[in-house]
Design a protein around this motif. Structure first.
Motif, PDB file in Angstrom:
ATOM      1  N   GLY A 211       0.817  -1.292   0.118  1.00  0.00           N
ATOM      2  CA  GLY A 211      -0.041  -0.018   0.129  1.00  0.00           C
ATOM      3  C   GLY A 211       0.685   1.348   0.144  1.00  0.00           C
ATOM      4  O   GLY A 211       0.484   2.204   0.336  1.00  0.00           O
ATOM      5  N   ILE A 212       2.048   1.312  -0.502  1.00  0.00           N
ATOM      6  CA  ILE A 212       3.066   2.343  -0.538  1.00  0.00           C
ATOM      7  C   ILE A 212       2.854   2.814  -1.754  1.00  0.00           C
ATOM      8  O   ILE A 212       2.878   2.359  -2.908  1.00  0.00           O
ATOM      9  N   PRO A 213       2.362   4.142  -2.101  1.00  0.00           N
ATOM     10  CA  PRO A 213       1.994   4.778  -3.380  1.00  0.00           C
ATOM     11  C   PRO A 213       3.390   5.451  -4.015  1.00  0.00           C
ATOM     12  O   PRO A 213       3.765   6.529  -3.735  1.00  0.00           O
ATOM     13  N   ILE A 214       3.841   4.723  -4.755  1.00  0.00           N
ATOM     14  CA  ILE A 214       5.086   4.804  -5.322  1.00  0.00           C
ATOM     15  C   ILE A 214       5.043   4.927  -6.938  1.00  0.00           C
ATOM     16  O   ILE A 214       6.197   5.464  -7.515  1.00  0.00           O
ATOM     17  N   MET A 215       3.995   4.541  -7.516  1.00  0.00           N
ATOM     18  CA  MET A 215       3.880   4.333  -8.984  1.00  0.00           C
ATOM     19  C   MET A 215       3.933   5.956  -9.688  1.00  0.00           C
ATOM     20  O   MET A 215       4.474   6.070 -10.563  1.00  0.00           O
ATOM     21  N   TRP A 216       3.610   6.789  -8.717  1.00  0.00           N
ATOM     22  CA  TRP A 216       3.885   8.224  -9.182  1.00  0.00           C
ATOM     23  C   TRP A 216       4.981   8.542  -9.724  1.00  0.00           C
ATOM     24  O   TRP A 216       5.082   9.616 -10.529  1.00  0.00           O
ATOM     25  N   SER A 217       6.091   7.936  -8.985  1.00  0.00           N
ATOM     26  CA  SER A 217       7.492   8.207  -9.350  1.00  0.00           C
ATOM     27  C   SER A 217       7.994   7.788 -10.235  1.00  0.00           C
ATOM     28  O   SER A 217       9.175   7.980 -10.999  1.00  0.00           O
ATOM     29  N   VAL A 218       7.377   6.618 -10.864  1.00  0.00           N
ATOM     30  CA  VAL A 218       8.006   5.675 -12.010  1.00  0.00           C
ATOM     31  C   VAL A 218       8.094   6.397 -13.576  1.00  0.00           C
ATOM     32  O   VAL A 218       9.338   6.296 -13.928  1.00  0.00           O
ATOM     33  N   GLN A 219       7.098   7.226 -13.712  1.00  0.00           N
ATOM     34  CA  GLN A 219       7.178   7.808 -15.005  1.00  0.00           C
ATOM     35  C   GLN A 219       8.371   8.780 -14.941  1.00  0.00           C
ATOM     36  O   GLN A 219       8.757   9.088 -15.809  1.00  0.00           O
ATOM     37  N   GLU A 220       8.558   9.506 -13.839  1.00  0.00           N
ATOM     38  CA  GLU A 220       9.542  10.445 -13.970  1.00  0.00           C
ATOM     39  C   GLU A 220      10.985  10.018 -14.010  1.00  0.00           C
ATOM     40  O   GLU A 220      11.826  10.582 -14.558  1.00  0.00           O
ATOM     41  N   VAL A 221      11.137   8.763 -13.253  1.00  0.00           N
ATOM     42  CA  VAL A 221      12.150   7.981 -13.186  1.00  0.00           C
ATOM     43  C   VAL A 221      12.561   7.516 -14.552  1.00  0.00           C
ATOM     44  O   VAL A 221      13.804   7.644 -15.211  1.00  0.00           O
ATOM     45  N   GLU A 222      11.767   6.787 -15.199  1.00  0.00           N
ATOM     46  CA  GLU A 222      11.736   6.369 -16.597  1.00  0.00           C
ATOM     47  C   GLU A 222      12.243   7.562 -17.613  1.00  0.00           C
ATOM     48  O   GLU A 222      13.203   7.497 -18.595  1.00  0.00           O
ATOM     49  N   GLN A 223      11.565   8.782 -17.443  1.00  0.00           N
ATOM     50  CA  GLN A 223      11.824   9.648 -18.328  1.00  0.00           C
ATOM     51  C   GLN A 223      13.303  10.356 -18.181  1.00  0.00           C
ATOM     52  O   GLN A 223      14.196  10.494 -19.127  1.00  0.00           O
ATOM     53  N   ARG A 224      13.769  10.513 -16.875  1.00  0.00           N
ATOM     54  CA  ARG A 224      14.989  10.850 -16.696  1.00  0.00           C
ATOM     55  C   ARG A 224      16.230   9.911 -16.938  1.00  0.00           C
ATOM     56  O   ARG A 224      17.126  10.223 -17.609  1.00  0.00           O
ATOM     57  N   LEU A 225      15.781   8.610 -16.853  1.00  0.00           N
ATOM     58  CA  LEU A 225      16.795   7.712 -17.335  1.00  0.00           C
ATOM     59  C   LEU A 225      17.228   7.710 -19.091  1.00  0.00           C
ATOM     60  O   LEU A 225      18.011   7.690 -19.313  1.00  0.00           O
ATOM     61  N   ARG A 226      15.969   7.752 -19.531  1.00  0.00           N
ATOM     62  CA  ARG A 226      15.985   7.943 -20.920  1.00  0.00           C
ATOM     63  C   ARG A 226      16.550   8.978 -21.656  1.00  0.00           C
ATOM     64  O   ARG A 226      17.453   8.942 -22.508  1.00  0.00           O
ATOM     65  N   GLU A 227      16.455  10.034 -20.828  1.00  0.00           N
ATOM     66  CA  GLU A 227      17.151  11.429 -21.026  1.00  0.00           C
ATOM     67  C   GLU A 227      18.603  11.324 -21.047  1.00  0.00           C
ATOM     68  O   GLU A 227      19.414  11.795 -21.516  1.00  0.00           O
TER      69      GLU A 227
END
Length: 270
Positions: A211-227
């Motif tokens: 029940g830890i809300p961490i999915m909000w950060s996934v898109q940001e991390v993915e974008q940063r890694l691709r950049e």
């Protein structure tokens, strides 16, 4: 006599049948392993290892986490989890080093053992040989040979990180100056989609299980890694930083900061 003979023939046929199945199964597994290693840069095996380790960590917390047993007891669980996660990141390498580094900086959100164990991932990563780096460069420049691009190119990397390494070279276009050539490691291009899929899936598992809300950060991390994997973007940012340094910085800062010149004729995404 007939019964015994029939029974013996049946057992023999059954053994032969299972032997054929075992050989077929071994051949399939071996072919899959070779395909994964040689074509997918071990992406499937790395994904399986990650799911296994994350599953064990989740089970450990689910079964053993008891707040009434005190901080020392809970710290041992956190330490086990952090060490397993560290081992997984190290064995997988590549973007998993980046994942581990991202987790290590979340000191305000995670128990201290995670920061302590995973912070070692900021140390230098092992480099790969120039024989493996050369094809990345040659393919990025339309099949040109290394000798067509460089007068000199160091055989050993002078720096190495999770996804790239740096060599010292002299360009054919400007042989008078030494340049630093940052090259993406060859397996990263093959692994990135698998690794980001694994990262997303593990985040969903953790969010669902605890029940830890961490999915909000996934898109940001993915974008940063691709950049971070787009070196043309990095070169543009370098020139923007130089422009700001020239126009906004004071004299001391201009003397203290050096931003290397970008040679665009020798720059590409990898």
């Amino acid at each position: 006599m007939t019964y015994r003979l029939g029974k013996g023939m049946f057992v023999g046929a059954l053994k032969q049948k299972w032997a054929k199945r075992a050989c077929l199964g071994t051949a399939v597994l071996l072919s899959g392993y070779i395909y994964d290693k040689e074509v997918q840069a071990s992406s499937i095996w790395r994904t399986a290892r990650t799911f296994s380790d994350v599953g064990i960590i989740c089970l450990d917390y689910k079964i053993n986490f008891r707040s009434e047993k005190g901080i020392d007891y809970l710290d041992k669980i956190h330490q086990r989890a952090a060490r397993r996660l560290l081992r997984c990141c190290r064995e997988n390498g590549g973007l998993f080093i980046k994942f581990g580094q991202s987790i290590a900086v979340q000191s305000s959100l995670l128990p201290p053992p995670f920061r302590k164990e995973l912070s070692v991932l900021y140390d230098n990563a092992p480099s790969v040989s120039v024989d493996k780096i050369a094809p990345v460069i040659e393919q990025s420049f339309g099949g040109k040979r290394m000798d067509d691009l460089f007068d000199e190119f160091s055989t050993e990397a002078v720096a190495s990180a999770s996804v790239a390494q740096v060599h010292v070279a002299r360009l054919k276009s400007d042989p008078s100056a030494k340049v630093a050539v940052k090259v993406q490691k060859p397996e990263i291009k093959l692994q990135i989609d698998w690794d980001l899929f694994t990262f997303r899936t593990c985040a969903r598992i953790i969010q669902y299980a605890f029940g830890i809300p961490i999915m909000w950060s996934v898109q940001e991390v993915e974008q940063r890694l691709r950049e971070e994997l787009d070196f043309e973007r990095e070169a543009n940012n370098s020139e923007l930083a130089q422009r700001d340094l020239d126009t906004l910085a004071d004299g001391w800062l201009k003397r203290a900061v050096y931003i290397p010149k970008v040679h665009w004729e020798a720059t590409c995404k990898q």
